[in-house]
Design an enzyme around this catalytic site. Structure first.
Site, short mmCIF file in Angstrom:
data_model
loop_
_atom_site.label_atom_id
_atom_site.label_comp_id
_atom_site.label_asym_id
_atom_site.label_seq_id
_atom_site.Cartn_x
_atom_site.Cartn_y
_atom_site.Cartn_z
N HIS A 125 0.91 -1.07 -0.04
CA HIS A 125 0.25 0.14 -0.03
C HIS A 125 0.88 1.02 0.04
O HIS A 125 0.37 2.39 -0.44
CB HIS A 125 -0.95 0.04 1.33
CG HIS A 125 -2.00 -0.83 1.12
ND1 HIS A 125 -2.77 -1.21 -0.01
CD2 HIS A 125 -2.35 -2.17 2.25
CE1 HIS A 125 -3.63 -2.21 0.45
NE2 HIS A 125 -3.52 -2.76 1.49
N ASP A 162 -2.90 -10.88 -2.86
CA ASP A 162 -3.45 -10.03 -1.33
C ASP A 162 -4.94 -9.68 -1.57
O ASP A 162 -5.26 -9.42 -2.56
CB ASP A 162 -2.67 -8.88 -0.85
CG ASP A 162 -3.04 -8.45 0.50
OD1 ASP A 162 -2.23 -8.81 1.65
OD2 ASP A 162 -4.12 -7.73 0.75
N HIS A 164 -6.55 -7.09 -0.38
CA HIS A 164 -6.51 -5.58 -0.61
C HIS A 164 -5.69 -5.42 -1.83
O HIS A 164 -4.59 -5.85 -2.17
CB HIS A 164 -6.15 -5.05 0.54
CG HIS A 164 -6.58 -5.06 1.78
ND1 HIS A 164 -6.37 -6.37 2.67
CD2 HIS A 164 -8.11 -4.99 2.27
CE1 HIS A 164 -7.31 -6.44 3.69
NE2 HIS A 164 -8.09 -5.43 3.48
N ASP A 246 -4.60 -12.86 3.33
CA ASP A 246 -6.19 -12.43 3.71
C ASP A 246 -7.26 -12.52 2.92
O ASP A 246 -8.19 -12.20 3.20
CB ASP A 246 -5.97 -11.05 4.25
CG ASP A 246 -5.01 -10.10 3.28
OD1 ASP A 246 -4.85 -10.59 2.16
OD2 ASP A 246 -4.87 -8.88 3.70
#
Length: 309
Positions: A125, A162, A164, A246
């Site tokens: 991120h 991931d 996200h 995740d």
């Protein structure tokens, strides 16, 4: 040759405070997975701290200065609502980026074909000039830029599974025709980026969002139909994986329904492309995964495939 593991106890020294999902216990869960008897023969290396030159290939000089100056010597510092630093964060973040550099060096030098960077905090991120989403430095992007600048690898693929979206990695390489960024992720979900029509300045960004509730079958279909063809067509000279776990059905921060076997399948398919185009070179970088039992299981399944190389 077999998989290399990049590990360091600094990964547990990054303290995010009580109740934070990106906690030191994640490092312990990963260590428990790697302590399985089947992995005891794998070589383990301590990653160095990344230098400023490497960081500034993907982050601005002012941003690197800001982060290093803001990381605390005592107590905690908050970069945003979710991104919290402690006195142990500086070493952890620098070694996390350094692990990716060292993995690229080892693979480019023929010392191994695969590597797993078992470090935290995560990185995908982190944007060129912004810390966010638990991330300070974008480790996988640092490794990709290092592969190009130091080893002259002309085509680097970064694949992110991931849950996200890796907004930072996408932003860093948006204008780079020689870096492919391909991502599966839940949408809608934090950070709100990663629409399928986001394709980069040169068509080298490939997003395959999944709706909440999507299971392993849906994930495999999207990976098979969109991600893998793009990576194959790109003919990468090395593959780097943002390995977040995740999307597992037990994870508390998202709503996908994957199992450990789905991550192992994706890893095996990417390895096949690495063998075809990149001399087998594939390095994976730990990103998310916040249910500790699921994280341990998924890391074990992922590294088990890397060790097959």
């Amino acid at each position: 040759m077999t998989a290399l593991l990049f590990v360091h106890n600094a990964a547990a020294g990054h303290d995010t405070g009580p109740g934070h999902p990106e906690c030191a216990a994640r490092a312990w869960a990963v260590s428990a997975a790697l302590d399985a008897p089947k992995f005891r023969g794998l070589e383990r290396r301590a990653p160095p701290e990344a230098g400023r030159e490497a960081l500034e290939r993907v982050h601005s000089h002012d941003y690197v200065e800001f982060v290093l100056d803001t990381l605390p010597d005592q107590g905690h510092a908050r970069f945003d609502a979710d991104t919290i630093a402690s006195p142990g964060t500086k070493e952890a973040a620098l070694r996390a980026a350094g692990a990716t550099i060292a993995a690229v060096d080892a693979l480019a030098g023929g010392e191994a074909q695969t590597a797993f960077c078992a470090m935290r905090p995560p990185g995908h991120h982190a944007e060129p000039a912004r810390a966010m989403g638990f991330c300070f430095f974008n480790s996988v992007a640092v490794g990709a830029a290092h592969a190009r600048a130091v080893h002259g690898l002309g085509r680097v693929a970064v694949v992110d599974f991931d849950v996200h979206h890796g907004n930072g990695t996408q932003a860093i390489f948006w204008n780079e025709p020689d870096v492919l960024f391909a991502s599966t992720h839940q949408m809608p979900l934090y950070p709100g980026t990663g629409a399928e029509w986001d394709s980069g300045a040169h068509g080298q960004i490939v997003n395959a969002p999944l709706p909440p509730g999507a299971d392993g079958k849906a994930f495999r279909q999207r990976f098979e139909n969109r991600i893998l063809p793009a990576v194959e067509a790109f003919r990468p000279e090395i593959i780097l994986v943002s390995a977040g776990f995740d999307a597992h059905r037990a994870d508390p921060l998202a709503q996908l329904e994957l199992e450990a076997a789905d991550f192992a399948w994706a890893t095996r398919r990417l390895l096949a492309i690495a063998r075809h185009h990149a001399g087998g070179r594939l390095a994976a970088v730990l990103e998310g995964g916040y249910d500790l039992a699921a994280l341990e299981e998924c890391v074990g399944a992922h590294v088990d495939v890397l060790a097959e190389a």
